[in-house]
Design an enzyme around this catalytic site. Structure first.
Site, PDB file in Angstrom:
ATOM      1  N   SER A  64       0.295  -1.015  -0.190  1.00 31.12           N
ATOM      2  CA  SER A  64       0.162  -0.035   0.321  1.00 31.12           C
ATOM      3  C   SER A  64       0.959   1.046   0.077  1.00 31.12           C
ATOM      4  O   SER A  64       0.287   2.357  -0.319  1.00 31.12           O
ATOM      5  CB  SER A  64      -0.778  -0.039   1.477  1.00 31.12           C
ATOM      6  OG  SER A  64      -2.196  -0.581   0.903  1.00 31.12           O
ATOM      7  N   CYS A  65       2.119   1.095   0.434  1.00 30.32           N
ATOM      8  CA  CYS A  65       3.563   2.045  -0.139  1.00 30.32           C
ATOM      9  C   CYS A  65       2.809   2.606  -1.777  1.00 30.32           C
ATOM     10  O   CYS A  65       3.802   3.835  -1.614  1.00 30.32           O
ATOM     11  CB  CYS A  65       4.556   1.670   0.318  1.00 30.32           C
ATOM     12  SG  CYS A  65       4.230   2.537   2.192  1.00 30.32           S
TER      13      CYS A  65
END
Length: 376
Positions: A64-65
């Site tokens: 999710s970065c």
């Protein structure tokens, strides 16, 4: 053992090396900027359980970065005047919702701040279709809201990326992986980062490992559901490494991620390259909604536009983090953040997927070590 009076880089390196030595992951990278200067660029351990030694330029899956990279594509389009945060999604994507429906109330701002009401649906489990963009778009069009847009926040683990990505495609005419390459990664010199691997690239992404829970520093049962080993096995698939999933399949390095956050912490400019207007950075990183219990993550959250903000006991930016810190974490493995007051930026990338509470512990410990060493 190095004394407490050791130089700043050595003190941080001690924490970094200890995390690998005690088995929190097989390998990791850490990069830190202090203002416009990169002051740390470290690697330790191995690429996988039986892999070669890792290096600072070895690409990792960013989970999710990836979301801030995708979000900045929309912010770039705002800078160009092609879209506005308060535009209804339907204005740019008519098939997204029927006119007059509750879903039609969802705006670009709602999408970026996890307030669109579409946090999950059947497509979250359709692993074999995640690499089919048309199928993802159709799934977003068919999905009905779980809550009225704008009334609360619930983390959109996968759907955030498909919603942002299709908005970018419809407004710019480019797929989001291409837009990010042309307008974010290449201008900033992030040579080892992309959203999904291209067809002509070798799959050299570091191998993920799922680790069973050990001692917990916080409450169990928070974060995304699913076993760590299962998540690692799923995201070790080459098909997913090559898929354009703008919420989950960024590949890159800590070095590149820290550079990204250093640019934003400096008002959108680094080394003579302006990524975003300073006013757009301020808007992008400003708190939009605070919830005591995010309906997906089941913990307090402070959301900006494509970023999280520090200020709760459940974030990953360190116990010493000012509330102005902005960033994002990835599934049990990765975290990046920037501090606009100090100019510090940090990225910590590992190949060990642990449960959310353990990830929070190691990410916060690393962030605190960086702040103590470099004087925030």
């Amino acid at each position: 053992m190095t004394s407490f009076d050791a130089d700043p880089a050595t003190r941080v390196r001690n924490v970094f090396e200890r995390h690998a030595a005690v088995g929190l992951h097989h390998g990791a990278q850490l990069a830190v900027y202090d203002g416009g200067e990169r002051v740390l660029d470290l690697a330790t351990g191995t690429v996988g359980p039986d892999g070669p030694e890792t290096t600072t330029d070895r690409r990792h899956l960013l989970f999710s970065c990836t979301k801030p990279y995708a979000g900045v594509c929309l912010h770039h389009l705002v800078d160009r005047g092609d879209i506005d945060y308060d535009d209804p999604v339907r204005d740019h994507w008519p098939a997204f919702a029927e006119s007059g429906s509750e879903k039609a109330e969802a705006t670009v701002r709602h999408v970026l701040s996890h307030q669109a009401g579409l946090p999950y649906g059947p497509f979250d489990e359709a692993y074999d279709q995640w690499d089919d963009w048309d199928a993802a778009v159709a799934a977003m069009e068919e999905l009905e809201p779980k809550f009225r847009p704008g009334t609360t926040a619930a983390y959109h683990a996968l759907n955030y990326g498909f919603l942002v990505g299709e908005l970018v495609r419809r407004v710019s005419g480019q797929p989001i992986d291409a837009y990010a390459r042309d307008h974010v990664f290449e201008p900033l010199g992030m040579a080892d980062t992309s959203i999904g691997l291209s067809v002509d690239e070798p799959d050299d992404v570091a191998t993920l490992s799922g680790f069973a829970s050990g001692e917990r520093c916080r409450e169990a049962g928070v974060g995304l559901d699913g076993g760590e080993a299962d998540a690692a096995a799923l995201f070790n698939r080459e098909s997913l490494h090559r898929a354009v999933i703008p919420a989950a399949t960024g590949v890159g390095t800590a070095r590149d991620m820290a550079r990204f956050y250093a640019c934003l912490a400096n008002g959108g400019e680094l080394d003579g390259t302006r990524l975003l207007d300073a006013a757009t950075v301020e808007a992008a990183t400003s708190v939009q909604v605070e919830v005591e219990r995010d309906a997906t993550m089941k913990v307090p959250r402070r959301y900006a536009l494509g970023f999280e903000r520090a200020g709760t006991a459940w974030d990953k930016y360190g116990t010493l983090a000012p509330r102005t810190t902005f960033g994002h974490g990835g599934l049990g493995s990765v975290v990046g953040w920037g501090g606009p007051e100090s100019g510090l930026a940090m990225a910590y990338v590992t190949n060990g997927v642990r449960d959310e509470t353990e990830h929070g512990q190691r990410a916060c410990e690393m962030a605190d070590a960086v702040r103590r060493a470099f004087g925030e």
